[in-house]
Write a protein that holds these residues in place. Structure first.
Motif, PDB file in Angstrom:
ATOM      1  N   LYS A  64       0.705  -1.709   0.156  1.00 48.25           N
ATOM      2  CA  LYS A  64      -0.112  -0.445   0.236  1.00 48.25           C
ATOM      3  C   LYS A  64       0.500   1.136  -0.145  1.00 48.25           C
ATOM      4  O   LYS A  64       0.744   2.256  -0.043  1.00 48.25           O
ATOM      5  CB  LYS A  64      -0.788   0.297   1.107  1.00 48.25           C
ATOM      6  N   LYS A  88      -5.768   0.387   9.156  1.00 48.23           N
ATOM      7  CA  LYS A  88      -7.235   1.143   8.857  1.00 48.23           C
ATOM      8  C   LYS A  88      -6.194   2.641   8.448  1.00 48.23           C
ATOM      9  O   LYS A  88      -6.747   2.690   7.276  1.00 48.23           O
ATOM     10  CB  LYS A  88      -7.845   0.555   9.807  1.00 48.23           C
ATOM     11  N   GLU A  89      -5.821   2.870   9.275  1.00 48.78           N
ATOM     12  CA  GLU A  89      -5.683   4.567   9.283  1.00 48.78           C
ATOM     13  C   GLU A  89      -4.492   4.718   7.845  1.00 48.78           C
ATOM     14  O   GLU A  89      -5.466   5.621   7.170  1.00 48.78           O
ATOM     15  CB  GLU A  89      -4.651   4.608  10.089  1.00 48.78           C
ATOM     16  N   ASP A 123      -5.292   2.069   5.228  1.00 51.58           N
ATOM     17  CA  ASP A 123      -6.128   1.884   4.043  1.00 51.58           C
ATOM     18  C   ASP A 123      -6.353   3.620   3.855  1.00 51.58           C
ATOM     19  O   ASP A 123      -6.220   3.918   2.834  1.00 51.58           O
ATOM     20  CB  ASP A 123      -6.503   0.904   4.299  1.00 51.58           C
ATOM     21  N   THR A 124      -6.920   4.189   5.392  1.00 52.21           N
ATOM     22  CA  THR A 124      -8.089   5.756   4.877  1.00 52.21           C
ATOM     23  C   THR A 124      -6.694   6.434   3.708  1.00 52.21           C
ATOM     24  O   THR A 124      -7.278   7.175   3.135  1.00 52.21           O
ATOM     25  CB  THR A 124      -8.315   5.860   5.167  1.00 52.21           C
ATOM     26  N   ALA A 125      -5.442   6.342   4.310  1.00 55.15           N
ATOM     27  CA  ALA A 125      -4.434   7.693   4.125  1.00 55.15           C
ATOM     28  C   ALA A 125      -3.993   7.273   2.530  1.00 55.15           C
ATOM     29  O   ALA A 125      -3.824   8.531   1.846  1.00 55.15           O
ATOM     30  CB  ALA A 125      -3.866   8.061   4.676  1.00 55.15           C
ATOM     31  N   ALA A 152      -6.029   5.750   0.270  1.00 53.38           N
ATOM     32  CA  ALA A 152      -7.399   6.099  -0.410  1.00 53.38           C
ATOM     33  C   ALA A 152      -7.483   7.676  -0.784  1.00 53.38           C
ATOM     34  O   ALA A 152      -8.167   8.255  -1.863  1.00 53.38           O
ATOM     35  CB  ALA A 152      -7.996   5.700  -0.136  1.00 53.38           C
ATOM     36  N   SER A 153      -7.319   8.727   0.340  1.00 52.50           N
ATOM     37  CA  SER A 153      -7.366   9.938   0.231  1.00 52.50           C
ATOM     38  C   SER A 153      -5.894  10.469  -0.583  1.00 52.50           C
ATOM     39  O   SER A 153      -6.615  11.124  -1.030  1.00 52.50           O
ATOM     40  CB  SER A 153      -6.957   9.966   1.134  1.00 52.50           C
ATOM     41  N   SER A 211      -7.150  10.214  -4.376  1.00 48.56           N
ATOM     42  CA  SER A 211      -7.905  11.023  -4.860  1.00 48.56           C
ATOM     43  C   SER A 211      -7.256  12.316  -4.539  1.00 48.56           C
ATOM     44  O   SER A 211      -7.819  13.477  -5.604  1.00 48.56           O
ATOM     45  CB  SER A 211      -9.647  10.529  -4.028  1.00 48.56           C
TER      46      SER A 211
END
Length: 410
Positions: free
Chosen positions: A171, A367-368, A370-372, A374-375, A378
């Protein structure tokens, strides 16, 4: 005095080869197959003992080996854990996994380890002979599993740990790859425009005999610099990059400085830090859950974190814990962990469930990440498009301004 078994080197090992054979069995029926042996006479001897009359024996050419990477070792660990949980004996498990692997280098490695175990070496000691593939953490967990009689369970935990770590690294790489690739494309396109396209426009503009706009003059000046110095610029960039990588690999101080710089990057630094904390806590949770003492676990955790900054901090934490300080206090003194990780460690120590609390911290930061990621994906797309469009568009407009000016005059 004979050398101990642990002194056997890779060069002294007998290399086995695979032979394809055809022959007749005891009932004179045609049969064929494959066999592994040191050489052709040894293969024929093995087949004769099985009652096979060999009519044709040929050494099998193996496909070209590729390097053994982390994914190969991760898959091997999961397959070995699955085989042993299903009740397959250890040596037979090694045979099945080795012969079924697509990478011949992994096959040879596993068969060498199997040969060591077959001669009486413990599995952890056999792994320790290959430190380039199996780190201290891997060997310590296998040793703990052998001592406690729960090797298959520890292998399953180790496989889960390696899968999580590999996914986390993937990731981070994906988050860094996209902007790096676009930047590389932008540099190449800009170089092509400056070296070949702009000089063509320059020869056309010289025939106009009119004064050129300032942006066009600036781009032409840049193009002249590119044409004059591009071999030196690109050559020095490549040589400089090579020397930097070579020095970085040999210099721990340079690695530490690079890791500190990465953690301070404005956009990617927080993501890298979360990934390092997730890897650190998951490694410690896996080691502690396997029954490895805390101080000994910390010795393996530092190198597995993937950051020189956290490696140094782990050494200080291990020294503090060895002198009687609690883990949470030692983490606080290191000043590299967020409050949430330290509080969860304190709760785990008080409740006797340190491994569970550390595992929850690892899951939270995974999870943080993953979110970071994805952000970031984008967010980076429009920013990169604006920068790339502004750069290429600015060059194109600067070169077409004289043509527009000429059109208005006509």
């Amino acid at each position: 005095m004979p050398e101990p078994a642990t002194s056997i080197t890779k060069k002294s090992r007998v290399v086995e080869h695979t032979f394809s054979w055809q022959g007749l069995d005891r009932l004179q029926r045609a049969t064929s197959g494959e066999i592994r042996a040191d050489n052709a006479p040894a293969a024929k001897l093995q087949l004769r003992r099985q009652g096979i009359q060999v009519t044709r024996l040929k050494k099998k050419k193996l496909p070209r080996s590729r390097k053994i990477n982390e994914k190969d070792l991760c898959v091997f660990t999961r397959q070995l854990a699955t085989m042993m949980k299903a009740g397959v004996p250890l040596l037979q498990s090694f045979d099945i996994v080795a012969r079924g692997h697509a990478n011949p280098a992994v096959t040879r490695l596993l068969l060498d380890i199997r040969a060591d175990v077959e001669t009486g070496t413990s599995l952890s000691q056999a792994f320790k002979r290959y430190p380039q593939y199996f780190d201290k953490l891997f060997c310590n967990l296998v040793a703990a599993g052998e001592q406690a009689g729960i090797l298959e369970e520890l292998l399953a935990r180790l496989a889960t740990y390696k899968e999580k770590t590999l996914a986390l690294k993937g990731k981070i790489k994906s988050a860094l790859f996209y902007p790096a690739a676009v930047l590389a494309v932008a540099v190449i396109v800009t170089a092509v425009i400056m070296i070949w396209v702009v000089p063509s426009f320059k020869s056309v503009f010289e025939s106009f005999g009119a004064e050129l706009p300032l942006p066009t003059l600036f781009v032409i000046w840049l193009s002249d610099q590119f044409v004059s110095y591009w071999p030196m610029v690109f050559g020095s960039t490549i040589v400089g990059g090579f020397l930097f990588v070579r020095s970085w690999r040999r210099s721990p101080s340079m690695q530490a400085a690079t890791d500190r710089l990465l953690l301070k990057l404005p956009v990617f630094g927080p993501v890298i830090k979360k990934a390092v904390i997730a890897r650190w806590t998951r490694t410690l949770a896996t080691m502690f859950a396997a029954g490895v003492p805390l101080v000994e676990s910390l010795d393996s955790v530092g190198g597995a974190s993937g950051s020189a900054v956290y490696h140094e901090a782990t050494l200080r934490i291990a020294a503090s814990v060895a002198s009687g300080t609690s883990l949470a206090v030692a983490m606080q003194q290191a000043q590299v962990f967020p409050p949430m990780a330290m509080q969860m460690a304190a709760i785990g120590e008080e409740s006797g469930s340190l491994d569970e609390m550390l595992r929850k911290v690892a899951e939270f930061y995974e999870k943080e990440v993953d979110t970071a990621v994805a952000s970031l994906s984008s967010l980076m797309e429009p920013i990169i498009m604006v920068i790339l469009g502004g750069l290429i568009g600015g060059l194109v407009i600067a070169m077409y301004l004289p043509i527009f000016k000429l059109g208005t005059v006509v």
